[in-house]
Design an enzyme around this catalytic site. Structure first.
Site, mmCIF file in Angstrom:
data_model
loop_
_atom_site.group_PDB
_atom_site.id
_atom_site.type_symbol
_atom_site.label_atom_id
_atom_site.label_comp_id
_atom_site.label_asym_id
_atom_site.label_seq_id
_atom_site.Cartn_x
_atom_site.Cartn_y
_atom_site.Cartn_z
ATOM 1 N N TYR A 1 0.802 -1.272 -0.173
ATOM 2 C CA TYR A 1 0.031 -0.055 -0.008
ATOM 3 C C TYR A 1 0.919 1.331 -0.113
ATOM 4 C CZ TYR A 1 0.687 1.185 4.977
ATOM 5 O OH TYR A 1 1.141 1.486 6.026
ATOM 6 N N GLY B 1 3.567 9.761 -9.697
ATOM 7 C CA GLY B 1 3.107 9.633 -11.059
ATOM 8 C C GLY B 1 2.001 10.769 -11.532
ATOM 9 N N GLU C 1 -5.442 7.822 -11.875
ATOM 10 C CA GLU C 1 -4.213 8.220 -10.888
ATOM 11 C C GLU C 1 -4.944 9.028 -9.736
ATOM 12 O OE1 GLU C 1 -0.228 8.882 -11.726
ATOM 13 O OE2 GLU C 1 -0.136 7.603 -13.581
#
Ligand code: CAA
Ligand code: FAD
Length: 385
Positions: A235, A245, A366
């Protein structure tokens, strides 16, 4: 030629990279954009070209076959590709900022020696976190892994996995001990030939050349040495990588906005109505000026977050801001760009409408825009209470 951009903080190497990617995007990707969008298929020659150009191991060390460049370089590549095709951009983004980075940051020396050269040279990667029942609530994932001697057996299903139609290397997040909640989530690496099944390829509104699939794991057997970062560390790996990202997606949306602007604005100066170029009417000129300001604000947020990350400073809030805002700007500017070109902008021929269709995804993947706002809000609350 419009100026590259007005933010003048790039090294000579980064500027050369930007120019090289612009050439690749314009000459190699450009002619294929419409066909790939209509066929909903990435041309394999483009993936091959990205590898040959050294764009699939941007931060990977030279020892592992990479370009050993900066994080900002990766952001530049993502931005430049998105100006021409946001689908190609996200393929490169996921491969570099999510997949390669996990191996670079959390892989053992043996894992790096094994996987990074393949990822830099020829094999596409994908990042498998989301599932049918867990998107924003990613840590509630239902995929399970059970120990079986020297192996792990994975069962479950992943949904929305970018690159998965073409990928050969898969990072899979599975829970090895649900009694520990999200602290049982573990990151595994698997290869396609281990038995990953593609259950469905999505048909989408935008980024249609980028593959998005549901994957099924039916007793997928993975060697014990394929755990990345340790049991129960998945996680933390997932969210730490997503924090970075998100700067990549901000760059994709920034490039998209600039790409739409670059296509529509010259048209407004070549098209005349009432005896003058339409772009010179104040109603148009002010909209164009405002869009330029919005793009510039997205650029400053994006590269600020990138540089902060690179310098080892805190960047999570700044990354969330950059992703949130670039996604807003991408939708606004690409929507206006259609209007600036009038009827022509509404046709598929100019490619302007494609930028608008592609822009919607920025607010979803994302971490949706609400998830970014939640992250920003948590920081504000901490800072002010
Ligand atoms: N940075 C670092 N750690 C974080 C964090 C962040 N931004 N957000 C949460 N955490 C940590 C917490 O510190 C906590 O860890 P500890 O117990 O060790 O302290 C743990 O995560 C759980 O925290 P919360 O209970 O606050 O979190 P949650 O369970 O409510 O939600 C989340 C956490 C799943 C990360 C959620 O905030 C989120 O970001 N959801 C979106 C998921 C996402 O981005 N998916 C993207 C899939 S990949 C993709 O989309 C690729 C592509 O398209 C191209
Ligand atoms: P949900 O989480 O169901 O959200 C639905 C709505 O509810 C959204 O508007 C959301 O903002 C809102 N919402 C949810 N929770 C909250 C909250 N707490 N507060 C306020 N609002 C909330 N995943 C991967 O793992 N790998 C990939 O490569 C990948 N690529 C993708 C590519 C595409 C094209 C798409 C569409 C998705 C991709 N995803 C990938 C999945 C993506 O990350 C998820 O779609 C995203 O995180 C949202 O999850 P969801 O779709 O389940 O929406």
């Amino acid at each position: 030629t419009p100026p590259l951009n007005s933010l003048d903080v790039y090294t000579e190497e980064e500027t050369m990279l930007r120019e090289a990617v612009q050439r690749f995007a314009t000459d190699v990707v450009g002619p294929k954009v419409r066909e790939m969008d209509e066929n909903e298929q990435m041309d394999p020659a483009i993936i091959k070209g990205l590898f040959e150009q050294g764009l699939m191991g941007i931060e990977t060390s030279a020892e592992h076959g990479g370009a050993e460049s900066s994080f900002t370089s990766a952001i530049i590549v993502i931005e430049e590709l998105a100006k021409i095709d946001p689908s190609v951009s996200v393929l490169c983004d996921v491969h570099n900022t999510l997949v390669n980075t996990i191996f670079r940051k959390y892989g053992t020396k043996e894992q790096q020696d094994k996987w990074l050269p393949q990822l830099a040279e020829s094999k596409l990667g994908s990042f498998c976190l989301s599932e049918p029942a867990s998107g924003s609530d990613a840590f509630a994932l239902q995929t399970r892994a059970k120990k079986d001697g020297d192996s792990w057996i994975i069962n479950g299903s992943k949904m929305w996995i970018t690159n998965s139609y073409e990928a050969e290397i898969f990072l899979i997040f599975a829970n090895i001990d649900p009694s520990k909640g999200y602290k049982g989530i573990t990151c595994f690496v698997a290869t396609k030939d281990m038995g990953i099944q593609i259950a469905k390829k999505e048909q989408k509104l935008g980024i249609r050349a980028s593959s998005t699939c549901t994957l099924n794991f039916d007793d997928l057997k993975i060697p014990a040495e394929n755990i990345i970062g340790g049991e129960g560390k998945g996680y933390k790996i997932a969210i730490e990588i997503l924090n970075e990202g998100r700067i990549g997606i901000a760059a994709q949306m920034l490039g998209l906005a600039q790409g739409a602007f670059n296509k529509a604005v010259p048209y407004t100066y070549s098209r005349s109505q009432f005896g003058q170029p339409v772009g010179t009417f104040q109603g148009m000129a002010f909209q164009i000026a405002q869009a330029a300001v919005e793009i510039e604000s997205a650029r400053l947020l994006t590269y600020n977050a990138a540089r902060r990350k690179e310098e080892g400073k805190s960047f999570t809030k700044e990354a969330a801001m950059a992703k949130y805002w670039s996604s807003v700007v991408a939708q606004r500017v690409s929507g206006q760009a259609i209007e600036w070109a009038g009827g022509v902008g509404f046709t598929r021929e100019t490619g302007i409408e494609k930028f608008w269709r592609d822009s919607k995804i920025g607010a979803i993947y994302e971490g949706t825009s609400n998830i970014q706002l939640q992250t920003i809000a948590k920081f504000i609350q901490k800072e002010y209470s």
